[in-house]
Design an enzyme around this catalytic site. Sequence first.
Site, PDB file in Angstrom:
ATOM      1  N   ASP A   1       0.637  -1.038  -0.061  1.00  0.00           N
ATOM      2  CA  ASP A   1      -0.054  -0.003  -0.193  1.00  0.00           C
ATOM      3  C   ASP A   1       1.046   1.028   0.272  1.00  0.00           C
ATOM      4  O   ASP A   1       1.843   1.126   0.749  1.00  0.00           O
ATOM      5  CB  ASP A   1      -1.189  -0.050   1.773  1.00  0.00           C
ATOM      6  CG  ASP A   1      -1.259   1.006   1.286  1.00  0.00           C
ATOM      7  OD1 ASP A   1      -2.919   1.592   0.421  1.00  0.00           O
ATOM      8  OD2 ASP A   1      -1.126   1.981   2.181  1.00  0.00           O
TER       9      ASP A   1
ATOM     10  N   ASP B   1      -6.381  -1.099   5.190  1.00  0.00           N
ATOM     11  CA  ASP B   1      -5.992  -2.321   4.345  1.00  0.00           C
ATOM     12  C   ASP B   1      -6.494  -4.186   4.813  1.00  0.00           C
ATOM     13  O   ASP B   1      -5.736  -4.959   4.400  1.00  0.00           O
ATOM     14  CB  ASP B   1      -4.107  -1.906   4.188  1.00  0.00           C
ATOM     15  CG  ASP B   1      -3.998  -1.150   3.727  1.00  0.00           C
ATOM     16  OD1 ASP B   1      -4.375  -0.262   2.342  1.00  0.00           O
ATOM     17  OD2 ASP B   1      -2.934  -0.124   4.271  1.00  0.00           O
TER      18      ASP B   1
ATOM     19  N   ASP C   1      -1.384  -0.542   6.442  1.00  0.00           N
ATOM     20  CA  ASP C   1      -0.939  -0.136   7.593  1.00  0.00           C
ATOM     21  C   ASP C   1      -1.989  -0.884   8.378  1.00  0.00           C
ATOM     22  O   ASP C   1      -2.106  -0.590   9.882  1.00  0.00           O
ATOM     23  CB  ASP C   1      -1.222   1.091   7.726  1.00  0.00           C
ATOM     24  CG  ASP C   1      -2.536   1.466   7.128  1.00  0.00           C
ATOM     25  OD1 ASP C   1      -3.331   1.128   6.699  1.00  0.00           O
ATOM     26  OD2 ASP C   1      -2.790   2.878   6.535  1.00  0.00           O
TER      27      ASP C   1
END
Length: 670
Positions: A361, A563, A559
């Site tokens: 991400d 996500d 994180d």
Amino acid sequence: MSCPNCERIKAAAQASACGCCAAKEKAANRRERAFLAVSLASLIAGFAISRSELHFPGFPLTDPSWIAVVLCGAPILNAARRALFRDKKITSSLLISVAILAAIALQIFVSFGGNADGAHDSYIFAAGEIAFLMALGEMLEAWTVKKSRKGIESLMKLAPKLAERKTADGGTETVPAEKLARGDVVFVRPNDMIPADGEIIAGESSVNQASLTGESVPVDKFVGDAVLAGTWNQSGALTIRVSKPNAENTISRLIRLVREAEAKKAPIQRIADRWAARIVPAAIVCAILVAAFARFVLETDFLTALIRGVTILVVFCPCAFALATPTAIAAGVGNAARRGILVKSGDALEKLASVDSVAFDKTGTLTRAELKIEATHSVGRLSEREMLALAAAAERRSQHPIARAIVAAAQGISLPDARNISAKTGVGVSCDVGDEEILICSFAALAKEKIAVPAAAEKFARERRERGETLVCLVADSSLEGIFSLSDTLRDGARPTLEKLKAAGVGTIMLTGDNAAAAKRIGASVGADEVFSELLPEDKAAKISELRRNGRRVLMVGDGVNDAPALASADCSAAMGALGSELAVETADVAILNDNVALVPGLLKFSKAVLTTIRVNFGISLAINFTSVVLSAAGVLDPVSGAIVHNASSLIVVSHSALLMFRKKDFETV
């Protein structure tokens, strides 16, 4: 599959869970050492008598080695009895028990069977030595595995013991940390450990979180900031309101998860269990066949054939095979935990070793989720310094990322007095500075507020938007005075991290909700192989699933908050900066407690080392077992020497696993 050594190691692991159990374990260890010392003395006496011309009444049936048989053999016999009759399982302790009883039966056969040639040889000594060596190996293996548990033990040492709790009359009282409840207020002096997870309600200080995150630089904490149990208050006194009871705080949760990780079996361990369960009955059949072969084919005497069969039982016991995986997993989990990486299962380690693609991400993983001003454009009368001063005066009370970036850029600049600061819904922040009304807003809000945009400013905005940057405008008395262009900041080491992964043959992917221009720019900056933009959380999960359908083995790094769907969709998942985030710790297979993305390549390399160690352990144990069986069938090994070889193989496997605790180079970050 279990053996006396495995059971002893499990008991030692459980005993570390609380103080009273640890005290009982220490007492049990002292008793075991005393039993071993007395048993060793009895074996020395028995050996001396058997090799001397002294007449000892009733020897060898009265061999002092009986003491070793009772003290060291009784626990093994009891374990075999419980497994067979209570749990209906055939375990390797049954093999050892049969070997001990067979050695005793040999002595009875020699003593009452009229075999005068061996009258002064003692198979009671052999039975005692088998039991003694098993007990000694058990103790040494438990000690070695305990060394590999330094990761969880270091976490347990972080668990705070005492707290200074505020009382109703304004004073303080010292109480055990486990007695703290949600809502209690505690006082923490400089250089004291913070006793609970909570929020600072008074004071400011630097807090050293290295014990949990591995970050050497203390973090400045102010009123409203969260602090964690087990970290150290350094400079100022703090008053903290407890947000979680002791059993639910971060350090307790980490200890529990590491302990559970050590107990969870990897798929490769289940293979070992199935093989070990088959080996036990196979050993008994093999012992019978070897004894029959020696007696009827090689035409040895009955005693020699019986000795070879008994030796097979001793050496065939698959203790080393059973210890091959759990000891390596314990060492691997422990080493990672000491470096701020919580691996939640052996299954996760095995999956990490097979990863061929890593999906990151962007926000909070490859970037810091902290904006910085990239460029400014003044429309006319204000300099860049004056623009920053006005914008920071309006934003200095806000915690919004854009506000923090503007205030940070204005450090060292004298700010004017801002009055009547207020938020304008859907527009921005307004305030009064001197005789002017100041508005901080997005570029899109200019049209809504009917504020004219000069051509030069329009060109600046267009160019910066194409770079994927965020635009913030400064308006004074309904007139555009300037534009700030902001962008996210890359994490230190983000690009070298992806370069390391690519050098190792691992594909790199970046997932982001940003527009295509911004995603392309950041992707090029970090060197990602593939970039996917404008993704919602569910889109990220769908993209991970698509990659897996295409045969990719994907590690997702995020994180742990928005996500979570993508983390759950990947073959394996790692949550960055997971400290303090319950969702991250609970969702991901691996929780990297700090925000150091550079640990990812080392984690993959270390997981491969763990799996290689397990496979080498299997090879060592099977090779030694096979060789020992052949030597026993040929009469080279007897029950005593076979017991020595058996324990040596177990110690070799455990020691080889323990080497994982000393691997540091994998975690050396860029």
